[in-house]
Design a protein around this motif. Structure first.
Motif, PDB file in Angstrom:
ATOM      1  N   ASN A  32      40.831  23.933  -7.920  1.00 50.67           N
ATOM      2  CA  ASN A  32      41.273  25.082  -7.150  1.00 50.67           C
ATOM      3  C   ASN A  32      40.179  25.577  -6.215  1.00 50.67           C
ATOM      4  O   ASN A  32      40.401  25.908  -5.048  1.00 50.67           O
ATOM      5  N   THR A  33      38.968  25.608  -6.753  1.00 50.56           N
ATOM      6  CA  THR A  33      37.835  26.058  -5.941  1.00 50.56           C
ATOM      7  C   THR A  33      37.638  25.123  -4.760  1.00 50.56           C
ATOM      8  O   THR A  33      37.444  25.561  -3.610  1.00 50.56           O
ATOM      9  N   MET A  34      37.714  23.803  -5.064  1.00 45.88           N
ATOM     10  CA  MET A  34      37.532  22.828  -3.985  1.00 45.88           C
ATOM     11  C   MET A  34      38.670  22.929  -2.970  1.00 45.88           C
ATOM     12  O   MET A  34      38.468  22.742  -1.770  1.00 45.88           O
ATOM     13  N   GLY A  35      39.886  23.202  -3.456  1.00 39.60           N
ATOM     14  CA  GLY A  35      41.016  23.334  -2.527  1.00 39.60           C
ATOM     15  C   GLY A  35      40.811  24.476  -1.553  1.00 39.60           C
ATOM     16  O   GLY A  35      41.092  24.355  -0.351  1.00 39.60           O
ATOM     17  N   GLN A  36      40.351  25.601  -2.091  1.00 39.69           N
ATOM     18  CA  GLN A  36      40.097  26.739  -1.236  1.00 39.69           C
ATOM     19  C   GLN A  36      39.021  26.434  -0.195  1.00 39.69           C
ATOM     20  O   GLN A  36      39.129  26.762   0.981  1.00 39.69           O
ATOM     21  N   MET A  37      37.950  25.742  -0.688  1.00 35.75           N
ATOM     22  CA  MET A  37      36.871  25.385   0.229  1.00 35.75           C
ATOM     23  C   MET A  37      37.384  24.419   1.300  1.00 35.75           C
ATOM     24  O   MET A  37      37.079  24.545   2.487  1.00 35.75           O
ATOM     25  N   ALA A  38      38.177  23.412   0.877  1.00 38.82           N
ATOM     26  CA  ALA A  38      38.680  22.419   1.825  1.00 38.82           C
ATOM     27  C   ALA A  38      39.627  23.058   2.838  1.00 38.82           C
ATOM     28  O   ALA A  38      39.609  22.718   4.036  1.00 38.82           O
ATOM     29  N   ALA A  39      40.487  24.034   2.409  1.00 34.62           N
ATOM     30  CA  ALA A  39      41.407  24.698   3.335  1.00 34.62           C
ATOM     31  C   ALA A  39      40.638  25.474   4.393  1.00 34.62           C
ATOM     32  O   ALA A  39      40.956  25.447   5.591  1.00 34.62           O
ATOM     33  N   GLY A  40      39.572  26.165   3.905  1.00 35.26           N
ATOM     34  CA  GLY A  40      38.746  26.920   4.855  1.00 35.26           C
ATOM     35  C   GLY A  40      38.056  26.004   5.846  1.00 35.26           C
ATOM     36  O   GLY A  40      38.007  26.294   7.051  1.00 35.26           O
ATOM     37  N   LEU A  41      37.500  24.899   5.355  1.00 39.31           N
ATOM     38  CA  LEU A  41      36.808  23.969   6.239  1.00 39.31           C
ATOM     39  C   LEU A  41      37.785  23.359   7.248  1.00 39.31           C
ATOM     40  O   LEU A  41      37.460  23.167   8.433  1.00 39.31           O
ATOM     41  N   ALA A  42      38.978  23.003   6.776  1.00 43.18           N
ATOM     42  CA  ALA A  42      39.966  22.396   7.671  1.00 43.18           C
ATOM     43  C   ALA A  42      40.339  23.373   8.806  1.00 43.18           C
ATOM     44  O   ALA A  42      40.466  22.991   9.979  1.00 43.18           O
ATOM     45  N   HIS A  43      40.502  24.646   8.433  1.00 51.58           N
ATOM     46  CA  HIS A  43      40.858  25.641   9.448  1.00 51.58           C
ATOM     47  C   HIS A  43      39.738  25.816  10.481  1.00 51.58           C
ATOM     48  O   HIS A  43      39.983  25.889  11.688  1.00 51.58           O
ATOM     49  N   GLU A  44      38.512  25.870   9.987  1.00 53.43           N
ATOM     50  CA  GLU A  44      37.369  26.087  10.864  1.00 53.43           C
ATOM     51  C   GLU A  44      37.105  24.873  11.747  1.00 53.43           C
ATOM     52  O   GLU A  44      36.681  25.011  12.890  1.00 53.43           O
ATOM     53  N   LEU A  45      37.346  23.666  11.205  1.00 48.73           N
ATOM     54  CA  LEU A  45      37.019  22.459  11.964  1.00 48.73           C
ATOM     55  C   LEU A  45      38.091  22.110  12.982  1.00 48.73           C
ATOM     56  O   LEU A  45      37.815  21.413  13.970  1.00 48.73           O
ATOM     57  N   ASN A  46      39.346  22.522  12.754  1.00 47.51           N
ATOM     58  CA  ASN A  46      40.432  22.160  13.665  1.00 47.51           C
ATOM     59  C   ASN A  46      40.187  22.714  15.070  1.00 47.51           C
ATOM     60  O   ASN A  46      40.492  22.068  16.085  1.00 47.51           O
ATOM     61  N   GLN A  47      39.631  23.939  15.157  1.00 49.72           N
ATOM     62  CA  GLN A  47      39.418  24.572  16.471  1.00 49.72           C
ATOM     63  C   GLN A  47      38.390  23.809  17.309  1.00 49.72           C
ATOM     64  O   GLN A  47      38.664  23.461  18.464  1.00 49.72           O
ATOM     65  N   PRO A  48      37.177  23.533  16.787  1.00 49.08           N
ATOM     66  CA  PRO A  48      36.236  22.767  17.627  1.00 49.08           C
ATOM     67  C   PRO A  48      36.745  21.365  17.918  1.00 49.08           C
ATOM     68  O   PRO A  48      36.465  20.822  18.993  1.00 49.08           O
ATOM     69  N   LEU A  49      37.460  20.741  16.988  1.00 51.42           N
ATOM     70  CA  LEU A  49      37.976  19.407  17.244  1.00 51.42           C
ATOM     71  C   LEU A  49      39.011  19.442  18.376  1.00 51.42           C
ATOM     72  O   LEU A  49      39.073  18.539  19.229  1.00 51.42           O
TER      73      LEU A  49
END
Length: 772
Positions: free
Chosen positions: A549-566
Motif C-alpha cells: 500500500n505504501t509503495m502504491g501511494q508512492m508510485a501513484a504520486g511519482l506517476a502523477h508528478e512525472l507525467n507532466q514533465p514527460l
C-alpha cells in the motif's frame, strides 16, 4: 531354561557317585601307570647294560688273542718269519674263538699270513700266504679241514694285496698300540664286522709287523633279537658316526653306496621308522653319543614310546646302545582294567541315580506343590489367602513373602496397564535389539492408522519417513543414559499420509544396567505445525500488504508528478521537429535525435500509465503488436547497463512471428526485469564469459520466450516468484513477483530452470492474436 529340582537331585547324586568312582579309578590308573613306566625305563636300562656287557665279552677275547700273538711274535717265541709255524698258531686261535672271521699277521716287508673261515671252497678254512724273498713275490692259497689237513693248494700271482697299505696296519703303526677300526661290511662274506690290530715291534722300537683279527659282529644282532623288551621293544647299537651296526633285524643294517659297495645304514635313513623317530633327530643334532644315561618319551603313529640312550661302551669302541619300547607293552593291561572300572562306575551311577530319583521325588513333592500354588496365585486362579498345603517350614516362610510380592506386582501391573491403555498420547514398548513393537495402546493405533496386531508385526523404524530412518539407524543406543530420543519425527501413516510426531523414547533397565525394553510416547503435532505455518504466512502477508500500500501511494504520486514533465518533453520535441521541417536545409541527424526523444518520452508515459494501472489493478490498454519490434526497442533501454557490466546480448527470434496480444509496456517491463537480473547475477559471479541469450518462437498457439544467462544458476531452496523472496542482499523481492503477475494477467505462464551451461533460464508464454 527350566530345571527340575528332582531331576537335579537325582543327577547330582548319581554324578557324585560316578565322579567318586572315576577319581578312584583314575588315581589308581595314574599311580600304576607311573610305576609301570618307571619299571619300563629300568627294564630298558638293564637291557642297555646287558648289551654293553655282552658286547664287551664278545670282543675282549679278540683283543686278548691279538695282543698275545703280538707278544709271542715280538718276543720271538714263535718265528714271525716262518709262515708255516705262524699259520698253525693263527689256525689254533681261529678255532678257539668262533666269533673270529679271520686272523692274520702282516710283516714290514709286505709278507702276509691270513687264516680265515670260508663258506665256499673245498675246505672250511682258507690260508693266504704272501712271501717276499730276494725280490720275488708269491701268493699261495691253501684250503684246510677242521683238523688242519690240507685239502687244496694253488698260486694266485694276480693278487695285489699289500698289508702295509691297509688302514689297520697304518693305524697300528702310527699309534704303536692295539687299535679298533670302525665297523664295516666284509667284502668276502658281506657280513658286518670290525677289525682289531696290535703292532709287533723290534727291540729298537721299529715296526716288525702287525697282528690283526677280523670279527663278525652279526652275533651281537642275534643277541639283540633274543632280548625280551616288552612285546614290541627293540635294542640297537649306533656307531659314533651315526651308522646302525647291530639290530634284531639284520637285513636292515646294510645298504648300497653310489658305487655299488655295501655299507651300514645311517640312523636317519634306517628301515625301522620308530628307531629313526626315536634317535634320528638326536643323531643329526650331534647328541649321540651321550655321556650319561638319557631316558625320554616320544610319540609315533599315535602311540607313546619310552626310550633310553646309554653312554658309549669304551673310548676305543664309541658304540651307543639305544633301546625303545611302546608304553602299551607295560601299561596296556591297566588301561583295559581302567575301561572296565569306568563301565562299573557308570553302572553304579545309574543304579544310585535311580535310587536318587525316587528319593528326590519324595523330597521334591512339597516343593512341587508350593510351585504349583504360587503359579496359580500369580495367574489369579487361587486367592492369596487360600489354605496352603503342607510344606517345609522354610518354604512356608518363603511362600508368605512370595505371595505378598505377587499381590504387589499384580497391583502395580494393573495400574501401569490402565495408565498405558488410557493414555492420551500414543505409547508402545519396543524390543531393544530389533526395535519391534511388543505392546501398543489404542491412541498409537489412531495416530498411525494400523491395528494393534499389525503394529506388533512391525518395527518402529517402519513408521519413520525414509529420509529420517537412515539417521535413526546410524544412531546407537546411549550408554548409561535413560532418555534415548526426544525429537520431532516425520512419520508415515498406513494410508501413506505424512504426519509430524513429537516422539520421546525412554530406556527401561534392570538392576545390572541391561536394557529390558524401550518405552515410546508419540503426539501427533501435524495440525499444530500447519497452524503455525499458516499464522506465519498470514503475518508475512499483512506485512507485505502494508508495504505494498505504501509503495502504491508512492508510485501513484511519482506517476502523477512525472507525467507532466514527460508531456512537456514530448510537446517540445514535436515542436522542434515542426520547426526543423520548415527550415530550408534539413539536419537528418538532429531530426533522428528529436524523433527518438519524442518516442521515448511517449513510451515513458505509457510505462507510468501501466504502473498506475497495475497498482489500481487496471489491466491497461491491450493491443496486437509485433514482439520482435518490441524486443528490439526494449534492448535499447538496457544497452548502457549491458555495456557497463561487460555483458553481451544475443537474440534468436524466429522469422515472421504472428502478432501477440497484450500491454506493450508491461511486456517490456518483464523483459527489462529479466535482463536486469541476469546482468546482476553474472556480475556477482565474475568471470570472462558474460552472455545473455533471448530466444523467441512458437509453442503451439502461444509465443514462447526464453532468457538464458551464464551466471551461477538458481538455488533449489529459493522460490523466486514469491513476494519478498530474493537472492540479492539489497533486493526487495518484488521484481519477479511483479513479472509473474503481469504474465499471468496476460493469460500466460512464467517459470525458471537451469540452462545447458549451468546458468539461469527464465521462460514465459504469451497468447497470440485471436484468429491466428
Amino acid at each position: 531354561m527350566k530345571r527340575s529340582l528332582g531331576a537335579m537331585l537325582a543327577i547330582g547324586l548319581a554324578g557324585l557317585q560316578f565322579l567318586a568312582i572315576l577319581a578312584v579309578v583314575f588315581s589308581s590308573y595314574v599311580t600304576s601307570e607311573r610305576a609301570l613306566i618307571k619299571h619300563s625305563r629300568d627294564l630298558l636300562r638293564d637291557v642297555g647294560i646287558n648289551t654293553i656287557e655282552h658286547s664287551k665279552g664278545f670282543l675282549s677275547p679278540a683283543q686278548g688273542a691279538a695282543e698275545l700273538a703280538a707278544r709271542l711274535a715280538q718276543n720271538r717265541v714263535i718265528a714271525s718269519d716262518d709262515a708255516e709255524l705262524l699259520e698253525q698258531l693263527l689256525f689254533q686261535q681261529l678255532q678257539i674263538a668262533p666269533q673270529f672271521a679271520g686272523v692274520y699277521f702282516g710283516r714290514h716287508d709286505g709278507g702276509f699270513v691270513y687264516v680265515m673261515r670260508t663258506p665256499e671252497g673245498p675246505g672250511i678254512f682258507r690260508t693266504k700266504i704272501i712271501r717276499n724273498k730276494n725280490g720275488q713275490r708269491t701268493v699261495e692259497l691253501i684250503w684246510r679241514n677242521d683238523d688242519f689237513s690240507e685239502v687244496a693248494r694253488e698260486q694266485d700271482p694276480e693278487d695285489p694285496y699289500d698289508p702295509r697299505s691297509r688302514p689297520w696296519y697304518i693305524k697300528a703303526q702310527d699309534l704303536r698300540t692295539t687299535i679298533w677300526t670302525d665297523p664295516y661290511i666284509f667284502f668276502s662274506s658281506h657280513q658286518p664286522g670290525i677289525t682289531l690290530a696290535a703292532p709287533v715291534l723290534n727291540d729298537d722300537g721299529t715296526m716288525r709287523g702287525a697282528v690283526g683279527v677280523d670279527i663278525e659282529i652279526s652275533m651281537i644282532s642275534d643277541f639283540l633279537s633274543r632280548l625280551n623288551i616288552g612285546e614290541h621293544g627293540r635294542a640297537m647299537i649306533i656307531n659314533a658316526n651315526g651308522d646302525v651296526i647291530a639290530h634284531p633285524e639284520q637285513i636292515l643294517l646294510k645298504t648300497r653306496s653310489a658305487d655299488g659297495s655295501l655299507r651300514f645304514s645311517d640312523i636317519s635313513e634306517f628301515g625301522d621308522p620308530i628307531a629313526s623317530a626315536a634317535f634320528g633327530t638326536a643323531a643329526l643334532a650331534g647328541n649321540i653319543p651321550v655321556t650319561r644315561e638319557t631316558p625320554s618319551q616320544f610319540s609315533y603313529g599315535g602311540a607313546s614310546y619310552v626310550s633310553i640312550i646309554m653312554p658309549v661302551i669304551s673310548d676305543t669302541l664309541p658304540w651307543t646302545i639305544a633301546v625303545y619300547a611302546p608304553e602299551d607293552d607295560f601299561t596296556g593291561t591297566i588301561e583295559e582294567n581302567r575301561v572296565e572300572n569306568i563301565w562299573l562306575a557308570a553302572l553304579v551311577a545309574v543304579v544310585t541315580g535311580a535310587i536318587g530319583l525316587i528319593l528326590a521325588d519324595v523330597i521334591h513333592r512339597p516343593v512341587r506343590a508350593f510351585a504349583v500354588r504360587t503359579a496359580l496365585i500369580s495367574q489369579g486362579e487361587v486367592a492369596p489367602d487360600a489354605p496352603a498345603p503342607w510344606t517345609y517350614r522354610e518354604l512356608e516362610r518363603a511362600n508368605d513373602a512370595l505371595v505378598q510380592q505377587i499381590v504387589a506386582r499384580r497391583k502395580a501391573e494393573r495400574e501401569y496397564g490402565q495408565t498405558f491403555n488410557m493414555a492420551s498420547r500414543g505409547m508402545a514398548q519396543l524390543s531393544p535389539d530389533s526395535g519391534a513393537f511388543l505392546r501398543v495402546n489404542s491412541r498409537l493405533c489412531e495416530i498411525t492408522g494400523y491395528s494393534a496386531d499389525e503394529l506388533r508385526s512391525m518395527r518402529f523404524i517402519d513408521l519413520v519417513h525414509p529420509d529420517e530412518a537412515a539417521v535413526l539407524r546410524a544412531t546407537p543406543l546411549p550408554q548409561g543414559a535413560e532418555v534415548a530420543m526426544n525429537r520431532e519425527l516425520r512419520c508415515l501413516r498406513k494410508d501413506g499420509a505424512e504426519i509430524r510426531a513429537a516422539t520421546n523414547a525412554i530406556l527401561i533397565r534392570d538392576g545390572s544396567g541391561r536394557v529390558l525394553h524401550i518405552v515410546i510416547t508419540m503426539d501427533d503435532v501435524t495440525q499444530a505445525r500447519r497452524s503455525e505455518v499458516q499464522i506465519e504466512q498470514l503475518n508475512r502477508d499483512l506485512s507485505h500488504l502494508a508495504r505494498g500500500n505504501t509503495m502504491g501511494q508512492m508510485a501513484a504520486g511519482l506517476a502523477h508528478e512525472l507525467n507532466q514533465p514527460l508531456a512537456a518533453i514530448a510537446q517540445n520535441a514535436d515542436t522542434a521537429l515542426l520547426m526543423l521541417d520548415q527550415q530550408a536545409r534539413e539536419d537528418a541527424e538532429l531530426h533522428d535525435v528529436l524523433t527518438e526523444i519524442e518516442s521515448q518520452s511517449l513510451r515513458a508515459g505509457e510505462i507510468i500509465r501501466a504502473l498506475r494501472g497495475f497498482i489500481r489493478k487496471d489491466p491497461g490498454a491491450r493491443t496486437c503488436f509485433d514482439f520482435a519490434a518490441l524486443l528490439e526497442q526494449t534492448l535499447h533501454l538496457v544497452q548502457a547497463e549491458a555495456t557497463e557490466g561487460q555483458a553481451r546480448i544475443v537474440t534468436d527470434v524466429e522469422a515472421d512471428l504472428p502478432p501477440v496480444t497484450g500491454n506493450r509496456a508491461q511486456i517490456a517491463q518483464v523483459i527489462v526485469n529479466l535482463l536486469h537480473n541476469a546482468f546482476e547475477a553474472m556480475a556477482a559471479q565474475g568471470g570472462d564469459r558474460r552472455q545473455v541469450t533471448i530466444r523467441a518462437g512458437l509453442d503451439g498457439r502461444q509465443l514462447l520466450v526464453r532468457v538464458e544467462d551464464t551466471g551461477p544458476g538458481i538455488s533449489p531452496d529459493i522460490n523466486l516468484f514469491s513476494q519478498f523472496e530474493t537472492t540479492k542482499p539489497a533486493g526487495m523481492g518484488l521484481g519477479l513477483s511483479i513479472c509473474r503477475s503481469i504474465i499471468e494477467a496476460h493469460g500466460g505462464r512464467i517459470w525458471y530452470g537451469t540452462a545447458d551451461d549451468g546458468g539461469a533460464q527464465f521462460s514465459f508464454t504469451l497468447p497470440l492474436r485471436p484468429g491466428v
